[in-house]
Design an enzyme around this catalytic site. Structure first.
Site, mmCIF file in Angstrom:
data_model
loop_
_atom_site.group_PDB
_atom_site.id
_atom_site.type_symbol
_atom_site.label_atom_id
_atom_site.label_comp_id
_atom_site.label_asym_id
_atom_site.label_seq_id
_atom_site.Cartn_x
_atom_site.Cartn_y
_atom_site.Cartn_z
ATOM 1 N N GLY A 55 37.142 26.893 48.649
ATOM 2 C CA GLY A 55 37.636 27.038 47.133
ATOM 3 C C GLY A 55 38.884 26.277 46.504
ATOM 4 C CB ALA A 56 40.701 24.291 48.514
ATOM 5 C CG ASP A 102 26.442 27.917 48.160
ATOM 6 O OD1 ASP A 102 27.339 28.970 48.564
ATOM 7 O OD2 ASP A 102 25.626 28.236 47.571
ATOM 8 C CB VAL A 103 31.352 29.511 51.508
ATOM 9 C CG1 VAL A 103 32.343 28.244 51.682
ATOM 10 C CG2 VAL A 103 31.638 30.354 50.139
ATOM 11 N NE ARG A 121 38.378 26.209 39.299
ATOM 12 C CZ ARG A 121 37.699 26.570 38.144
ATOM 13 N NH1 ARG A 121 37.889 25.958 37.158
ATOM 14 N NH2 ARG A 121 36.783 27.453 38.249
ATOM 15 C CE1 TYR A 132 37.387 38.495 42.615
ATOM 16 C CE2 TYR A 132 38.872 40.247 42.220
ATOM 17 C CZ TYR A 132 39.063 38.925 42.509
ATOM 18 O OH TYR A 132 39.854 38.080 42.831
ATOM 19 C CB ALA A 133 36.723 46.525 43.049
ATOM 20 C CB THR A 134 32.345 46.300 46.122
ATOM 21 O OG1 THR A 134 32.208 47.442 45.358
ATOM 22 C CG2 THR A 134 31.458 46.540 47.628
ATOM 23 C CB ALA A 135 33.572 41.055 47.010
ATOM 24 C CE LYS A 136 38.733 38.344 46.237
ATOM 25 N NZ LYS A 136 39.053 37.336 46.874
#
Length: 265
Positions: free
Chosen positions: A13-14, A73-74, A16, A164-168
């Site tokens: 994701g680099a 696509d990771v 930007r 997002y919170a769950t992933a992080k």
């Protein structure tokens, strides 16, 4: 001589934002950097704008120069395997992995779709898993490696970000587990949990809630002790430290970089 002279770093994701700042910092300190991003044209462009570390890649590379841009696509196993193989083949090895790729699909739970959930979990968690699994083969074989995963203060809970919170928060558990498994092979694994970082992502949030970028950033600055927002370069500096020899006795940790906002929240 830079701290990362002779090292090869992969940053996902680099193209930007935080990812590009991290890639730039590693290049400034002597690393050859592979920029991975979903759009290959953006990845190649970003790699071309990195500082030249003074080394050249494999002559067979079609891009030339010290760095490499790869579309990936990771969340897709075959693309991750192909990307890592290219990095090792064209840049001559792999020593550092920064799992930064991420997306948001914010919504309250009753409005959140299956795709909103699956896409965010897929990029953040599955992506970090696939990239780390592929990289660890090289790290274990050479008995050395650094992995930094990007978490977020949203991991502690944030309205409209159940996915997002769950992933992080998952990233933090993933980080601790990899540190236990890979530590005996000379691999350090840590995470960074940024607070408010001035970026395209937070600017988009400002627009969504009906505030100007300036007012949105000012409000965020007021909420932390240092009275400023963070910038991608702040996270890049943290990643560079965690991937350096100086941090060799640090592993399994999540470092919150938020100007102290969590201290007063």
């Amino acid at each position: 001589m830079g701290r990362f002279e002779g090292k090869v770093a992969v940053v996902t994701g680099a193209a930007r934002g935080i990812g590009f700042a991290v890639a730039t910092r590693f290049a400034e300190e002597g690393a050859r950097v592979a920029v991975l991003d979903l759009d290959e044209a953006n990845a190649v462009d970003a790699a071309s704008r990195l500082p030249d570390s003074g080394v050249t890649s494999d002559p067979s590379s079609q891009q030339g120069g010290a760095h490499l841009g790869i579309g990936c696509d990771v969340s897709k196993t075959d693309q991750v395997q192909s990307a890592v193989a290219r990095v090792v083949g064209e840049l001559g090895g792999l020593h550092i992995l920064v799992n930064n790729a991420g997306i948001t699909r914010d919504n309250l739970l009753f409005k959140m779709t299956d795709d909103d959930w699956d896409l965010v979990i897929g990029v953040h968690l599955r992506g970090a898993f696939l990239m780390s699994r592929e990289a660890q083969q090289h790290f274990v074989a050479q008995k050395a490696g650094k992995i930094v995963n990007l978490s977020s203060v949203s991991a502690f809970g944030n309205r409209g970000q159940a996915n997002y919170a769950t992933a992080k928060m998952g990233i933090q558990g993933f980080t601790r587990t990899l540190a236990i498994e890979l530590g005996p092979f000379g691999v350090n694994v840590n995470a960074i949990a940024p607070g408010f970082i001035a970026s395209e992502m937070t600017d988009a949030t400002a627009a969504r809630v009906g505030l100007s970028v300036e007012d949105f950033r000012a409000a965020a600055a007021e909420r932390n002790p240092v009275r400023r927002v963070g910038f991608p370069e702040d996270i890049a500096a943290t990643a560079a430290f965690l991937c350096s020899d100086e941090a060799g006795y640090i592993t399994g940790q999540t470092l919150v970089v938020d100007g102290g906002a969590k201290l007063v929240s």
